[in-house]
Design an enzyme around this catalytic site. Structure first.
Site, PDB file in Angstrom:
ATOM      1  N   SER A 122      -0.340  -1.590  -4.131  1.00 18.04           N
ATOM      2  CA  SER A 122      -0.954  -0.528  -4.917  1.00 18.04           C
ATOM      3  C   SER A 122      -0.010   0.023  -5.968  1.00 18.04           C
ATOM      4  O   SER A 122      -0.433   0.765  -6.839  1.00 18.04           O
ATOM      5  CB  SER A 122      -1.444   0.603  -4.005  1.00 18.04           C
ATOM      6  OG  SER A 122      -0.512   0.880  -2.999  1.00 18.04           O
ATOM      7  N   HIS A 130      -6.339  -5.695  -5.774  1.00 15.23           N
ATOM      8  CA  HIS A 130      -6.107  -4.341  -5.259  1.00 15.23           C
ATOM      9  C   HIS A 130      -7.417  -3.726  -4.766  1.00 15.23           C
ATOM     10  O   HIS A 130      -8.271  -3.321  -5.557  1.00 15.23           O
ATOM     11  CB  HIS A 130      -5.483  -3.473  -6.366  1.00 15.23           C
ATOM     12  CG  HIS A 130      -5.103  -2.106  -5.901  1.00 15.23           C
ATOM     13  ND1 HIS A 130      -5.082  -1.013  -6.719  1.00 15.23           N
ATOM     14  CD2 HIS A 130      -4.733  -1.649  -4.676  1.00 15.23           C
ATOM     15  CE1 HIS A 130      -4.708   0.049  -6.038  1.00 15.23           C
ATOM     16  NE2 HIS A 130      -4.502  -0.310  -4.797  1.00 15.23           N
ATOM     17  N   GLU A 172      -9.325  -4.003  -8.249  1.00 21.58           N
ATOM     18  CA  GLU A 172      -8.590  -4.201  -9.499  1.00 21.58           C
ATOM     19  C   GLU A 172      -7.958  -5.594  -9.431  1.00 21.58           C
ATOM     20  O   GLU A 172      -7.162  -5.867  -8.515  1.00 21.58           O
ATOM     21  CB  GLU A 172      -7.515  -3.125  -9.658  1.00 21.58           C
ATOM     22  CG  GLU A 172      -8.077  -1.735  -9.923  1.00 21.58           C
ATOM     23  CD  GLU A 172      -7.007  -0.649 -10.032  1.00 21.58           C
ATOM     24  OE1 GLU A 172      -7.333   0.429 -10.544  1.00 21.58           O
ATOM     25  OE2 GLU A 172      -5.860  -0.867  -9.601  1.00 21.58           O
ATOM     26  N   ASN A 191      -4.854   4.516 -10.200  1.00 15.80           N
ATOM     27  CA  ASN A 191      -3.720   5.370  -9.831  1.00 15.80           C
ATOM     28  C   ASN A 191      -2.986   5.909 -11.049  1.00 15.80           C
ATOM     29  O   ASN A 191      -2.205   6.846 -10.935  1.00 15.80           O
ATOM     30  CB  ASN A 191      -2.747   4.623  -8.910  1.00 15.80           C
ATOM     31  CG  ASN A 191      -3.233   4.658  -7.474  1.00 15.80           C
ATOM     32  OD1 ASN A 191      -4.033   5.527  -7.100  1.00 15.80           O
ATOM     33  ND2 ASN A 191      -2.794   3.708  -6.667  1.00 15.80           N
TER      34      ASN A 191
HETATM   35  P1  NAD Z   1      -0.283  -0.691   7.261  1.00 11.58           P
HETATM   36  O1  NAD Z   1       1.026  -0.090   7.584  1.00 11.58           O
HETATM   37  O2  NAD Z   1      -1.507  -0.117   7.905  1.00 11.58           O
HETATM   38  O3  NAD Z   1      -0.238  -2.250   7.590  1.00 11.58           O
HETATM   39  C1  NAD Z   1       0.790  -3.114   7.203  1.00 11.58           C
HETATM   40  C2  NAD Z   1       0.918  -4.208   8.236  1.00 11.58           C
HETATM   41  O4  NAD Z   1       1.748  -5.220   7.718  1.00 11.58           O
HETATM   42  C3  NAD Z   1       1.524  -3.746   9.551  1.00 11.58           C
HETATM   43  O5  NAD Z   1       0.681  -4.127  10.619  1.00 11.58           O
HETATM   44  C4  NAD Z   1       2.880  -4.461   9.602  1.00 11.58           C
HETATM   45  O6  NAD Z   1       3.272  -4.815  10.913  1.00 11.58           O
HETATM   46  C5  NAD Z   1       2.615  -5.671   8.764  1.00 11.58           C
HETATM   47  N1  NAD Z   1       3.796  -6.238   8.125  1.00 11.58           N
HETATM   48  C6  NAD Z   1       4.823  -5.594   7.554  1.00 11.58           C
HETATM   49  N2  NAD Z   1       5.684  -6.484   7.024  1.00 11.58           N
HETATM   50  C7  NAD Z   1       5.198  -7.717   7.282  1.00 11.58           C
HETATM   51  C8  NAD Z   1       5.621  -9.038   6.969  1.00 11.58           C
HETATM   52  N3  NAD Z   1       6.730  -9.258   6.285  1.00 11.58           N
HETATM   53  N4  NAD Z   1       4.846 -10.062   7.369  1.00 11.58           N
HETATM   54  C9  NAD Z   1       3.713  -9.854   8.061  1.00 11.58           C
HETATM   55  N5  NAD Z   1       3.260  -8.613   8.375  1.00 11.58           N
HETATM   56  C10 NAD Z   1       3.981  -7.559   7.985  1.00 11.58           C
HETATM   57  O7  NAD Z   1      -0.390  -0.638   5.678  1.00 11.58           O
HETATM   58  P2  NAD Z   1      -1.715  -0.646   4.766  1.00 11.58           P
HETATM   59  O8  NAD Z   1      -2.122   0.751   4.507  1.00 11.58           O
HETATM   60  O9  NAD Z   1      -2.702  -1.609   5.310  1.00 11.58           O
HETATM   61  O10 NAD Z   1      -1.118  -1.211   3.391  1.00 11.58           O
HETATM   62  C11 NAD Z   1      -0.819  -2.561   3.196  1.00 11.58           C
HETATM   63  C12 NAD Z   1      -0.685  -2.836   1.721  1.00 11.58           C
HETATM   64  O11 NAD Z   1      -1.876  -2.446   1.034  1.00 11.58           O
HETATM   65  C13 NAD Z   1       0.456  -2.099   1.040  1.00 11.58           C
HETATM   66  O12 NAD Z   1       0.996  -2.913   0.044  1.00 11.58           O
HETATM   67  C14 NAD Z   1      -0.255  -0.892   0.430  1.00 11.58           C
HETATM   68  O13 NAD Z   1       0.429  -0.345  -0.673  1.00 11.58           O
HETATM   69  C15 NAD Z   1      -1.556  -1.524   0.016  1.00 11.58           C
HETATM   70  N6  NAD Z   1      -2.678  -0.577  -0.136  1.00 11.58           N
HETATM   71  C16 NAD Z   1      -2.887   0.426   0.765  1.00 11.58           C
HETATM   72  C17 NAD Z   1      -3.969   1.277   0.610  1.00 11.58           C
HETATM   73  C18 NAD Z   1      -4.240   2.383   1.600  1.00 11.58           C
HETATM   74  O14 NAD Z   1      -5.014   3.301   1.290  1.00 11.58           O
HETATM   75  N7  NAD Z   1      -3.680   2.319   2.793  1.00 11.58           N
HETATM   76  C19 NAD Z   1      -4.849   1.100  -0.478  1.00 11.58           C
HETATM   77  C20 NAD Z   1      -4.623   0.049  -1.369  1.00 11.58           C
HETATM   78  C21 NAD Z   1      -3.530  -0.788  -1.194  1.00 11.58           C
END
Ligand code: NAD
Length: 501
Positions: free
Chosen positions: A124, A145, A157, A195
């Site tokens: 993001s 995204h 996106e 954003n």
């Molecule tokens: P989260 O913490 O809920 O999940 C991330 C997961 O990835 C965890 O289960 C972790 O164990 C795993 N992980 C970490 N490093 C790893 C690796 N090297 N290999 C395999 N697994 C790995 O996070 P999230 O909220 O799902 O966000 C994930 C991505 O999506 C981020 O890049 C975030 O910026 C993006 N994002 C989040 C949102 C939101 O609202 N949460 C919205 C859009 C984008």
């Protein structure tokens, strides 16, 4: 890429957190077989079990059939390492938001998957160009995204970095559409579209609070009055002030500390104090057992004050709204369409639409009111009298606005008030994004409506308001505050010149 069609292709989702599971669900629902991988042992299995529970709840509510739920789950297969995913033709990464971790993952993946496999990141805030740096085939990496919650939010996106192959971006665009999403193309720049353009919605509210212009509940009421589902203060409480502050800070840093994106001391203090919003039980509002929201008030318009002369000044939607309100209230009035201001002349006193100047700058006989995006009755509307106004004029102006159907909320005499200054800044930011080739105007409008539920897009507001009005307001704010924050986007100023030509 040999074959651009990713529809139904076997895929791998990496990261079984909140976003990864949502992406796996949507893909499986569209018929893909999805491998799910997480670095934490057992996390992918646990995420699948949790998804099974929420699908069961949806079946219980009649939202999906039991058969569909079974099929979705059958298509999702937890895997233990990237080496199990050599057959994937698409990888969507949703791991921790860290550049080094994402780079390392994609570099490892390149040694496993075939040459026609598309690599997509759900980042993001990290540059897609930077994530692709070091790949053997950087052209195959693209941003995909999603917004949270993935199954419900329509916007995707599709973010192209400097080296992203246009055919790869088009393939992800087509796939997103096939999944029932609304994709929008974006260039990889800080904050992408949503954003970035949304920053002023928070920043202007926080600036108004810092200036003691009014209270959070009044700001929120004004935004609901403008047709937004949630005011900025309740929204920041929902997002979490720590998260909202971190996004603001990352956009600020990524723009080389451009003052326009500066974070707020008000929010910083809330984060430092642990007032994070809903998740901590206290933000701008309380969410504990005693934190019930105030009951909605009912609005009853009073009679229009007794006046001798009444005149509607100016043209456009706001002037028409005032004229219609006066007609409904049974008032006799004249019109001066060629006026240089918009509003009402009441016995020689001016009740005028804000143009970014404080009411006090006009002398004692003026009060200013905010931009209205919705017709009354009952819509909350910020207004402010001149500091030197007589109590009689203050009372008359308030009663006049209420009689026209507005739930008038008096705030401090702050240039551009609440909605007008913020909408102008949203339009300005969107204009800058388009000017810099980040997205199209249509893309910006779609993204803001679908990604953050705005009732209209910035360019739709621009069409209603007119570029001259928006630029005039921003120039007045710029003159008042004397900083970089309110500088007009060259893209917006060009629109004024085009209009004048
Ligand atoms: P989260 O913490 O809920 O999940 C991330 C997961 O990835 C965890 O289960 C972790 O164990 C795993 N992980 C970490 N490093 C790893 C690796 N090297 N290999 C395999 N697994 C790995 O996070 P999230 O909220 O799902 O966000 C994930 C991505 O999506 C981020 O890049 C975030 O910026 C993006 N994002 C989040 C949102 C939101 O609202 N949460 C919205 C859009 C984008």
């Amino acid at each position: 890429m040999q074959d651009n069609n990713l529809i139904g292709a076997p895929m791998l989702v990496v990261g079984a957190g909140i976003m990864g599971v949502g992406i796996a669900q949507v893909a499986a629902q569209a018929g893909h077989s999805v491998m799910l991988l997480d670095a934490r042992g057992g996390a992918a299995e646990a995420a699948k079990a949790k998804l099974a529970q929420s699908l069961e709840a949806l079946v219980g509510k009649g939202k999906i059939s039991a058969e569909a739920a079974t099929q979705i789950l059958a298509r999702i297969a937890p895997v233990a390492t990237v080496h199990d995913a050599s057959t994937a033709r698409l990888v969507v990464e949703a791991i921790v938001e860290n550049l080094d971790a994402k780079r390392a993952l994609f570099q490892q993946l390149e040694s496993v998957v075939g040459p026609d496999c598309v690599l997509a990141t759900n980042t993001s805030s990290i540059s897609v160009t930077a994530i692709a740096n070091g790949l053997q085939h950087p052209g195959r990496l693209v941003g995909m995204h999603f917004f949270n919650p993935v199954p419900l939010m329509k916007l995707v996106e599709v973010v192209s970095g400097l080296q992203t192959d246009a055919a790869v971006a088009e393939a992800i665009f087509a796939l997103s559409k096939h999944w029932g999403k609304a994709p929008v193309h974006a260039r990889s720049t800080p904050g992408f579209i949503v954003n970035r353009i949304a920053r002023p919605y928070y920043a202007e509210s926080l600036a108004l609070l810092q200036e003691q212009a009014t209270a959070p509940a009044v700001l929120d009421a004004c935004w609901r009055g403008a047709g937004f589902r949630m005011g900025p203060c309740e929204l920041m409480d929902l997002i979490g002030h720590d998260t909202n502050f971190a996004v603001t800070q990352s956009v600020f840093e990524a723009n080389f500390y451009d003052k326009r994106y500066a974070p707020s001391l008000v929010q910083r203090e809330m984060v430092d104090g642990g007032l994070l919003g809903r998740k901590s039980g206290q933000g701008f509002f309380s969410y504990g057992p005693d934190g019930a929201k105030p009951a909605a008030t009912t609005f009853t318009a009073p009679a229009f004050p007794a006046v001798r002369t009444l005149c509607v000044h100016g043209r456009g939607a706001m002037a028409e709204r005032l004229a219609a309100g006066l007609a409904t209230a049974g008032q006799v009035f004249a019109r001066v369409p060629d006026s240089d201001w918009i509003g009402l002349d009441i016995d020689g006193h001016h009740l005028q639409l804000t143009d970014g100047r404080a009411a006090s700058s006009f002398g004692p006989k003026t009060a200013v009111f905010d931009l209205t995006l919705q017709a009354p009755p009952g819509a909350a509307l910020a207004w402010a009298p001149s500091a030197s106004a007589s109590p009689a004029w203050v009372a008359q102006a308030a009663q006049g606005l209420q009689a026209l159907g507005f739930d008038a909320r008096q705030v401090a005499d702050t240039p551009g008030l609440v909605v007008a200054r913020t909408v102008a800044m949203l339009i300005n930011e969107a204009s800058d994004a388009v000017h810099q080739g980040v997205c199209t105007a249509q893309g910006a409008d779609d993204a803001m409506q679908l990604g953050v539920n705005y009732p209209a897009g910035p360019f739709q507001w621009l069409a209603q308001w007119g570029a001259t009005g928006v630029v005039t307001l921003l120039d007045h704010l710029d003159a008042h505050y004397r900083g970089e924050r309110y500088r007009v986007s060259p893209g917006l100023r060009h629109r004024v010149w085009q209009h004048a030509a």
